[in-house]
Motif scaffolding. Sequence first.
Motif, PDB file in Angstrom:
ATOM      1  N   ARG A  95       0.876  -1.174   0.000  1.00  0.00           N
ATOM      2  CA  ARG A  95       0.000   0.000   0.000  1.00  0.00           C
ATOM      3  C   ARG A  95       0.906   1.215   0.000  1.00  0.00           C
ATOM      4  O   ARG A  95       1.829   1.327   0.811  1.00  0.00           O
ATOM      5  CB  ARG A  95      -0.888  -0.034   1.246  1.00  0.00           C
ATOM      6  CG  ARG A  95      -1.485   1.291   1.668  1.00  0.00           C
ATOM      7  CD  ARG A  95      -2.599   1.749   0.759  1.00  0.00           C
ATOM      8  NE  ARG A  95      -3.502   2.663   1.427  1.00  0.00           N
ATOM      9  CZ  ARG A  95      -3.398   3.985   1.404  1.00  0.00           C
ATOM     10  NH1 ARG A  95      -2.421   4.575   0.738  1.00  0.00           N
ATOM     11  NH2 ARG A  95      -4.266   4.729   2.043  1.00  0.00           N
ATOM     12  N   GLY A  99      -2.501   3.861  -3.538  1.00  0.00           N
ATOM     13  CA  GLY A  99      -2.993   2.487  -3.531  1.00  0.00           C
ATOM     14  C   GLY A  99      -1.895   1.473  -3.775  1.00  0.00           C
ATOM     15  O   GLY A  99      -0.735   1.690  -3.413  1.00  0.00           O
ATOM     16  N   LYS A 171      -7.765   3.701  -9.138  1.00  0.00           N
ATOM     17  CA  LYS A 171      -7.357   3.876  -7.739  1.00  0.00           C
ATOM     18  C   LYS A 171      -8.590   4.006  -6.845  1.00  0.00           C
ATOM     19  O   LYS A 171      -8.698   3.345  -5.804  1.00  0.00           O
ATOM     20  CB  LYS A 171      -6.472   5.104  -7.584  1.00  0.00           C
ATOM     21  CG  LYS A 171      -6.167   5.483  -6.139  1.00  0.00           C
ATOM     22  CD  LYS A 171      -5.517   6.845  -6.024  1.00  0.00           C
ATOM     23  CE  LYS A 171      -6.376   7.967  -6.527  1.00  0.00           C
ATOM     24  NZ  LYS A 171      -7.159   8.697  -5.545  1.00  0.00           N
ATOM     25  N   ASP A 172      -9.531   4.855  -7.268  1.00  0.00           N
ATOM     26  CA  ASP A 172     -10.756   5.048  -6.483  1.00  0.00           C
ATOM     27  C   ASP A 172     -11.549   3.743  -6.369  1.00  0.00           C
ATOM     28  O   ASP A 172     -12.105   3.435  -5.312  1.00  0.00           O
ATOM     29  CB  ASP A 172     -11.627   6.142  -7.107  1.00  0.00           C
ATOM     30  CG  ASP A 172     -10.984   7.525  -7.020  1.00  0.00           C
ATOM     31  OD1 ASP A 172     -10.016   7.694  -6.240  1.00  0.00           O
ATOM     32  OD2 ASP A 172     -11.433   8.426  -7.760  1.00  0.00           O
ATOM     33  N   TYR A 175      -9.870   1.464  -3.795  1.00  0.00           N
ATOM     34  CA  TYR A 175     -10.152   1.913  -2.424  1.00  0.00           C
ATOM     35  C   TYR A 175     -11.590   1.588  -2.022  1.00  0.00           C
ATOM     36  O   TYR A 175     -11.848   1.199  -0.889  1.00  0.00           O
ATOM     37  CB  TYR A 175      -9.930   3.414  -2.301  1.00  0.00           C
ATOM     38  CG  TYR A 175      -8.483   3.840  -2.217  1.00  0.00           C
ATOM     39  CD1 TYR A 175      -7.456   2.929  -2.022  1.00  0.00           C
ATOM     40  CD2 TYR A 175      -8.141   5.186  -2.318  1.00  0.00           C
ATOM     41  CE1 TYR A 175      -6.139   3.336  -1.938  1.00  0.00           C
ATOM     42  CE2 TYR A 175      -6.827   5.606  -2.228  1.00  0.00           C
ATOM     43  CZ  TYR A 175      -5.827   4.675  -2.037  1.00  0.00           C
ATOM     44  OH  TYR A 175      -4.528   5.081  -1.944  1.00  0.00           O
ATOM     45  N   ARG A 176     -12.527   1.742  -2.956  1.00  0.00           N
ATOM     46  CA  ARG A 176     -13.940   1.498  -2.658  1.00  0.00           C
ATOM     47  C   ARG A 176     -14.230   0.012  -2.456  1.00  0.00           C
ATOM     48  O   ARG A 176     -14.941  -0.373  -1.533  1.00  0.00           O
ATOM     49  CB  ARG A 176     -14.804   2.054  -3.793  1.00  0.00           C
ATOM     50  CG  ARG A 176     -16.298   1.853  -3.576  1.00  0.00           C
ATOM     51  CD  ARG A 176     -17.142   2.643  -4.553  1.00  0.00           C
ATOM     52  NE  ARG A 176     -16.870   2.379  -5.948  1.00  0.00           N
ATOM     53  CZ  ARG A 176     -17.462   1.426  -6.661  1.00  0.00           C
ATOM     54  NH1 ARG A 176     -18.340   0.624  -6.103  1.00  0.00           N
ATOM     55  NH2 ARG A 176     -17.162   1.272  -7.933  1.00  0.00           N
ATOM     56  N   PRO A 179     -11.543  -1.928   0.964  1.00  0.00           N
ATOM     57  CA  PRO A 179     -11.122  -1.036   2.047  1.00  0.00           C
ATOM     58  C   PRO A 179     -10.202  -1.724   3.058  1.00  0.00           C
ATOM     59  O   PRO A 179      -9.156  -1.177   3.406  1.00  0.00           O
ATOM     60  CB  PRO A 179     -12.444  -0.584   2.684  1.00  0.00           C
ATOM     61  CG  PRO A 179     -13.451  -1.598   2.266  1.00  0.00           C
ATOM     62  CD  PRO A 179     -12.983  -2.137   0.939  1.00  0.00           C
ATOM     63  N   ALA A 183      -7.206   0.108   1.310  1.00  0.00           N
ATOM     64  CA  ALA A 183      -7.388   1.496   1.733  1.00  0.00           C
ATOM     65  C   ALA A 183      -7.015   1.743   3.192  1.00  0.00           C
ATOM     66  O   ALA A 183      -6.473   2.799   3.525  1.00  0.00           O
ATOM     67  CB  ALA A 183      -8.822   1.942   1.466  1.00  0.00           C
ATOM     68  N   GLU A 184      -7.291   0.792   4.055  1.00  0.00           N
ATOM     69  CA  GLU A 184      -7.045   0.987   5.484  1.00  0.00           C
ATOM     70  C   GLU A 184      -5.651   0.549   5.931  1.00  0.00           C
ATOM     71  O   GLU A 184      -5.297   0.724   7.102  1.00  0.00           O
ATOM     72  CB  GLU A 184      -8.124   0.248   6.289  1.00  0.00           C
ATOM     73  CG  GLU A 184      -9.516   0.817   6.040  1.00  0.00           C
ATOM     74  CD  GLU A 184     -10.641  -0.073   6.552  1.00  0.00           C
ATOM     75  OE1 GLU A 184     -10.358  -1.102   7.222  1.00  0.00           O
ATOM     76  OE2 GLU A 184     -11.802   0.246   6.254  1.00  0.00           O
TER      77      GLU A 184
END
Length: 193
Positions: A95, A99, A171-172, A175-176, A179, A183-184
Amino acid sequence: MPPSIGRSAIPPLHRPWDPDDSPDFHASRLLLLLAECGSQPGPHIAGRTKLAKLDFFLRYPIFLERAHRALADEVHHETAFRAFMPEEVEAPMIRYRFGPWDPRYRQFLAFLAARELITVTTSHKPERVRLTAKGKQAATTLAAMDEFRPIVMRCHAMRGNLADWSGTDLKDLVYRLFPAEVAELAYHQEIRP
């Protein structure tokens, strides 16, 4: 005598060969990605963010399958992908700021450029990583090999859908959809399915 650049060293008997340690392995995968998912003229991929996110789906087949399931309305049924070995991870990524990332991308691209298989054009924003004629020929040879069939199948699964998205949109999406897995995570943590 040390191995020459571009040749894989024979691992010690106590340690099995790991394809993640091989620049040839990564170069082959990136050549196939460019050839199968690149835009015209070229083919090329615009930006390292897009290159890395498409490479993420190549490396993690289960995430490609999950993305296809989540985007079922947007992905054509004939291209829906199913991972045969969901636990398979060809080469782990970490990460990073945008991302999934591999800090060796500069090395991989330099490896390919030094062999005149790609060019990196910085006059475009974002930069373009483009196959040369020699790179197209190498990708065609690789695509015909049984060993690379799983990678080619994953590339084909991204054509007409994920391969057409921008790096930011990919990338979005990552992340969606992922997560907990991406993302986290803290920066530099290895991504695991």
